[in-house]
Design a protein around this motif. Structure first.
Motif, short mmCIF file in Angstrom:
data_model
loop_
_atom_site.label_atom_id
_atom_site.label_comp_id
_atom_site.label_asym_id
_atom_site.label_seq_id
_atom_site.Cartn_x
_atom_site.Cartn_y
_atom_site.Cartn_z
N ASN A 91 21.14 17.29 57.27
CA ASN A 91 20.45 18.16 56.30
C ASN A 91 21.41 18.65 55.22
O ASN A 91 21.04 18.76 54.06
CB ASN A 91 19.81 19.36 56.99
N VAL A 92 22.65 18.93 55.60
CA VAL A 92 23.65 19.41 54.65
C VAL A 92 23.85 18.38 53.53
O VAL A 92 23.99 18.74 52.37
CB VAL A 92 24.99 19.73 55.35
N GLU A 93 23.84 17.11 53.88
CA GLU A 93 24.02 16.07 52.86
C GLU A 93 22.91 16.12 51.81
O GLU A 93 23.16 15.93 50.63
CB GLU A 93 24.09 14.69 53.51
N VAL A 94 21.69 16.41 52.22
CA VAL A 94 20.58 16.55 51.28
C VAL A 94 20.74 17.85 50.48
O VAL A 94 20.58 17.87 49.26
CB VAL A 94 19.22 16.54 52.02
N GLU A 95 21.08 18.93 51.15
CA GLU A 95 21.21 20.23 50.50
C GLU A 95 22.29 20.20 49.41
O GLU A 95 22.14 20.84 48.37
CB GLU A 95 21.52 21.30 51.55
N LYS A 96 23.36 19.46 49.63
CA LYS A 96 24.46 19.38 48.67
C LYS A 96 23.99 18.88 47.30
O LYS A 96 24.56 19.25 46.27
CB LYS A 96 25.56 18.43 49.17
N ILE A 97 22.96 18.07 47.29
CA ILE A 97 22.43 17.51 46.04
C ILE A 97 21.93 18.62 45.11
O ILE A 97 22.05 18.53 43.90
CB ILE A 97 21.30 16.50 46.34
N PHE A 98 21.42 19.69 45.70
CA PHE A 98 20.77 20.74 44.93
C PHE A 98 21.69 21.88 44.51
O PHE A 98 21.38 22.63 43.60
CB PHE A 98 19.59 21.33 45.73
N LEU A 99 22.83 22.05 45.17
CA LEU A 99 23.73 23.16 44.86
C LEU A 99 24.87 22.66 43.98
O LEU A 99 25.56 21.71 44.34
CB LEU A 99 24.30 23.79 46.13
N LYS A 100 25.07 23.31 42.87
CA LYS A 100 26.10 22.90 41.91
C LYS A 100 27.37 23.75 42.08
O LYS A 100 27.92 24.27 41.14
CB LYS A 100 25.57 23.02 40.48
N LYS A 101 27.80 23.87 43.31
CA LYS A 101 29.02 24.60 43.67
C LYS A 101 29.71 23.80 44.77
O LYS A 101 29.08 22.97 45.43
CB LYS A 101 28.68 25.99 44.24
N PRO A 102 30.99 24.04 45.03
CA PRO A 102 31.62 23.39 46.19
C PRO A 102 30.84 23.72 47.46
O PRO A 102 30.51 24.88 47.72
CB PRO A 102 33.02 24.00 46.22
N PHE A 103 30.49 22.70 48.23
CA PHE A 103 29.60 22.83 49.38
C PHE A 103 30.13 21.94 50.49
O PHE A 103 30.22 20.73 50.33
CB PHE A 103 28.20 22.37 48.94
N GLN A 104 30.49 22.54 51.63
CA GLN A 104 31.06 21.79 52.74
C GLN A 104 30.45 22.22 54.06
O GLN A 104 30.00 23.36 54.20
CB GLN A 104 32.58 21.99 52.81
N GLN A 105 30.52 21.33 55.02
CA GLN A 105 30.06 21.60 56.37
C GLN A 105 31.28 21.65 57.28
O GLN A 105 32.21 20.85 57.13
CB GLN A 105 29.10 20.50 56.83
N PHE A 106 31.28 22.60 58.23
CA PHE A 106 32.38 22.77 59.18
C PHE A 106 31.82 22.97 60.58
O PHE A 106 30.68 23.40 60.74
CB PHE A 106 33.23 23.99 58.80
N GLU A 107 32.64 22.69 61.57
CA GLU A 107 32.22 22.88 62.95
C GLU A 107 32.54 24.28 63.48
O GLU A 107 31.96 24.70 64.47
CB GLU A 107 32.83 21.82 63.85
N THR A 108 33.48 24.98 62.81
CA THR A 108 33.81 26.34 63.25
C THR A 108 33.83 27.30 62.07
O THR A 108 34.09 26.90 60.93
CB THR A 108 35.20 26.41 63.94
N LEU A 109 33.59 28.55 62.38
CA LEU A 109 33.63 29.60 61.37
C LEU A 109 35.03 29.74 60.79
O LEU A 109 35.19 29.91 59.58
CB LEU A 109 33.14 30.92 61.99
N ASP A 110 36.05 29.64 61.62
CA ASP A 110 37.43 29.76 61.13
C ASP A 110 37.76 28.69 60.09
O ASP A 110 38.43 28.97 59.10
CB ASP A 110 38.42 29.66 62.30
N GLU A 111 37.29 27.46 60.32
CA GLU A 111 37.53 26.38 59.34
C GLU A 111 36.86 26.71 58.00
O GLU A 111 37.44 26.49 56.94
CB GLU A 111 36.97 25.05 59.85
N ALA A 112 35.64 27.22 58.07
CA ALA A 112 34.90 27.55 56.84
C ALA A 112 35.59 28.68 56.08
O ALA A 112 35.71 28.63 54.85
CB ALA A 112 33.47 27.94 57.19
N ILE A 113 36.06 29.69 56.78
CA ILE A 113 36.75 30.81 56.14
C ILE A 113 38.04 30.34 55.49
O ILE A 113 38.35 30.71 54.36
CB ILE A 113 37.01 31.94 57.16
N TYR A 114 38.79 29.50 56.17
CA TYR A 114 40.04 28.96 55.64
C TYR A 114 39.77 28.19 54.34
O TYR A 114 40.46 28.37 53.34
CB TYR A 114 40.69 28.05 56.69
N TRP A 115 38.77 27.33 54.34
CA TRP A 115 38.40 26.55 53.16
C TRP A 115 37.99 27.47 52.01
O TRP A 115 38.44 27.32 50.89
CB TRP A 115 37.26 25.60 53.53
#
Length: 126
Positions: A91-115
């Motif tokens: 679903n994230v791959e589809v959602e990325k098409i619509f958002l015009k900002k850096p958009f990434q998927q992570f497996e942990t909250l810590d990874e997302a915060i670091y990014w």
């Protein structure tokens, strides 16, 4: 110190440079929910870049059109999805098409915060 806000769609936790949302089980995230995000951005991150991190621990649906409006929030500079579920990852791959900002998927909250931290450190908001 963290501020926690409760909305009909879920919980929003506000930190120094990012927010973490946890949506309620079974809801449909619709474009109208952007009004709450805009209010949070204006109140807690006025003239300051921030990241939106959604912690997808519950099952819910997202109307991808929501990202068209979300893209208009000037000081929102990064968007992350935290999930280990295969369906959410596709679903994230589809959602990325619509958002015009850096958009990434992570497996942990810590990874997302670091990014998010690394994107924000090099960003200024006019």
């Amino acid at each position: 110190m963290t501020t926690v806000l409760q909305f009909e769609f879920g919980k929003v936790e506000i930190f120094d440079f990012y927010i973490v949302t946890t949506m309620k089980e079974g809801i449909i995230v619709i474009p109208e929910y952007n009004n709450e995000l805009i209010n949070v951005a204006n109140k807690y991150f006025k003239n300051k870049p921030f990241a939106y991190i959604t912690n997808r621990v519950n099952s819910y649906s997202v109307d991808p059109k929501i990202y068209i409006e979300t893209s208009k929030i000037k000081n929102l500079v990064a968007f992350a999805v935290v999930t280990k579920e295969a369906i959410n990852m596709s679903n994230v791959e589809v959602e990325k098409i619509f958002l015009k900002k850096p958009f990434q998927q992570f497996e942990t909250l810590d990874e997302a915060i670091y990014w998010a931290k690394h994107i924000i450190k090099d960003t200024t908001v006019a």
